[in-house]
Design a protein around this motif. Structure first.
Motif: not given
Length: 426
Positions: A37-49
């Motif tokens: 649920s991080s604003h920096k990590t995608c909850c779908i693919c776990s990529a850094n956003m």
């Protein structure tokens, strides 16, 4: 951590008392499969956003929880590439997996809210839901509409800026899907009403009419006809090397256009009500137009009209039936109908050889030099290549047989003579 999805287990139930109102509310603690649920990590693919992240909608969170037993926390974000029209794509839903197993505490009101949301989702389920990109696969889109999902959305984009609007019965996408299913599958209006959950066939008919008018106004001018493309675009993008060699000696600056005029003449007959109205025709003898009808050889008829000899084999018998004689070079009573509004159009009533009560009406448009168009109401009358035997019989008689000076003996004439001689002897 083990990322396998677990079943709900080890339930702990407690009671909390609201100190302000003195209301006791039971709570339940459940181990849940959760995503990040991080604003920096995608909850779908776990990529850094770093940017272009989007919040997952409540509808998608409920859908994934119901379908996959995975909880996406409220406020969780994902990459923008996973969304289409603010909803998760099917590929994104398939990628969703648990990141951790967390104990989540739910109050009785939370449970009631979840049940209500699931009830809403269940009630919103449609047999064919074209508004939800997750409900149908790309293959299902092609089976129902003959278009892929991308092609369907592209076509639907022409309707969003048109006069058509979403209604209580159907959305714009659903209305388009109804039209495409009708064209693709040829289903009746009653069946379409059942499949798309519309009240009756009148609602389907209104939907088809509305979408057709919108496509004619927005889609057709931009994609069909000569106005949507320039001559140079035809040369550069739609002319093959083989076509240049066959049609214009490999010249590079010549536009080649192939036009199918199969249904142009049919539309002309319908617009002028020539197919059904008998008042627009008057009977004449073939002699009255014999000088106006073109003279053709058998080779010209085969090469330019019938495109084969099969029709000619049947044509002679039709002519003899109409003329009541086998000698077509003598005095022949061959009646034709001429159009009063368009004198260059005639029709020749011809009796069917298969059904005694059926009569066909081959229609021919001509000049002194050539046969321009033809049409017949028989099954083979609208064939793309060549013509039917009814048309061939009329053209052969008026343009060829009537100009022969010597009678051509045919087997049918010999048989008729045998019958006539037998009758005379009796």
């Amino acid at each position: 951590m083990d990322s396998d999805i677990i079943d709900v287990a080890k339930v702990a139930i407690t009671s909390d008392t609201n100190s302000t109102f003195g209301i006791t509310q039971e709570t339940i603690t459940l181990p849940m499969n959760c995503t990040t649920s991080s604003h920096k990590t995608c909850c779908i693919c776990s990529a850094n956003m770093e940017r272009n992240s989007r919040t997952v909608s409540a509808e998608d969170r409920d859908l994934i929880f119901l379908k996959k037993n995975i909880l996406i926390p409220e406020g969780a974000r994902c990459c923008s590439q996973h969304l289409d029209d603010d909803r998760l794509t099917k590929n994104a839903v398939d990628k969703v997996g648990p990141f951790s197993i967390q104990s989540k505490r739910f109050s009785s009101s939370d449970v009631q809210l979840l049940i209500s949301r699931w009830q809403i989702l269940f009630e919103q389920q449609k047999r064919f839901d074209f508004d939800n990109p997750l409900s149908l696969s790309d293959d299902e889109y092609q089976i129902l509409t003959s278009l892929t999902k991308v092609q369907f959305e592209d076509l639907a984009s022409y309707l969003f800026n048109s006069n058509i609007r979403n209604s209580s019965n159907r959305s714009i996408r659903t209305a388009l899907a109804i039209l495409l299913c009708k064209l693709r599958l040829g289903l009746s209006l009653n069946i379409l009403a059942v499949l798309f959950q519309l009240p009756d066939k009148k609602a389907v008919s209104r939907s088809l009419k509305t979408v057709r008018a919108a496509l004619m106004a927005r889609f057709v001018p931009s994609n069909l006809g000569f106005n949507h493309i320039t001559r140079q675009e035809i040369i550069d993008q739609h002319t093959s090397t083989m076509a240049r060699r066959l049609m214009c000696d490999a010249e590079s600056n010549t536009a080649i256009v192939v036009i199918d005029g199969t249904y142009l003449y049919i539309q002309f007959l319908q617009r002028n009500n020539l197919k059904k109205s008998s008042s627009k025709w008057h009977a004449i003898d073939h002699i009255d137009i014999i000088d106006e009808f073109p003279i053709l050889s058998e080779d010209e008829i085969v090469s330019n009209i019938t495109l084969g000899t099969f029709q000619l084999k049947r044509a002679r018998s039709y002519v003899e039936e109409n003329a009541s004689t086998t000698d077509l070079t003598g005095s022949v009573n061959y009646t034709i109908h001429r159009c009063q509004e368009f004198p260059d159009i005639i029709r020749v009533p011809t009796q069917s050889v298969h059904v005694s009560r059926a009569q066909y009406h081959p229609i021919i448009r001509f000049t002194r030099e050539e046969i321009l168009d033809w049409w017949c109401d028989c099954t083979a009358g609208n064939c793309v290549i060549g013509c039917c035997s009814h048309i061939a019989s009329a053209i052969c008689f008026l343009s060829f047989e009537r100009w022969q000076t010597q009678s051509s003996p045919k087997p049918s004439g010999t048989f008729i003579n045998f019958v006539a001689n037998a009758a005379a002897q009796q």
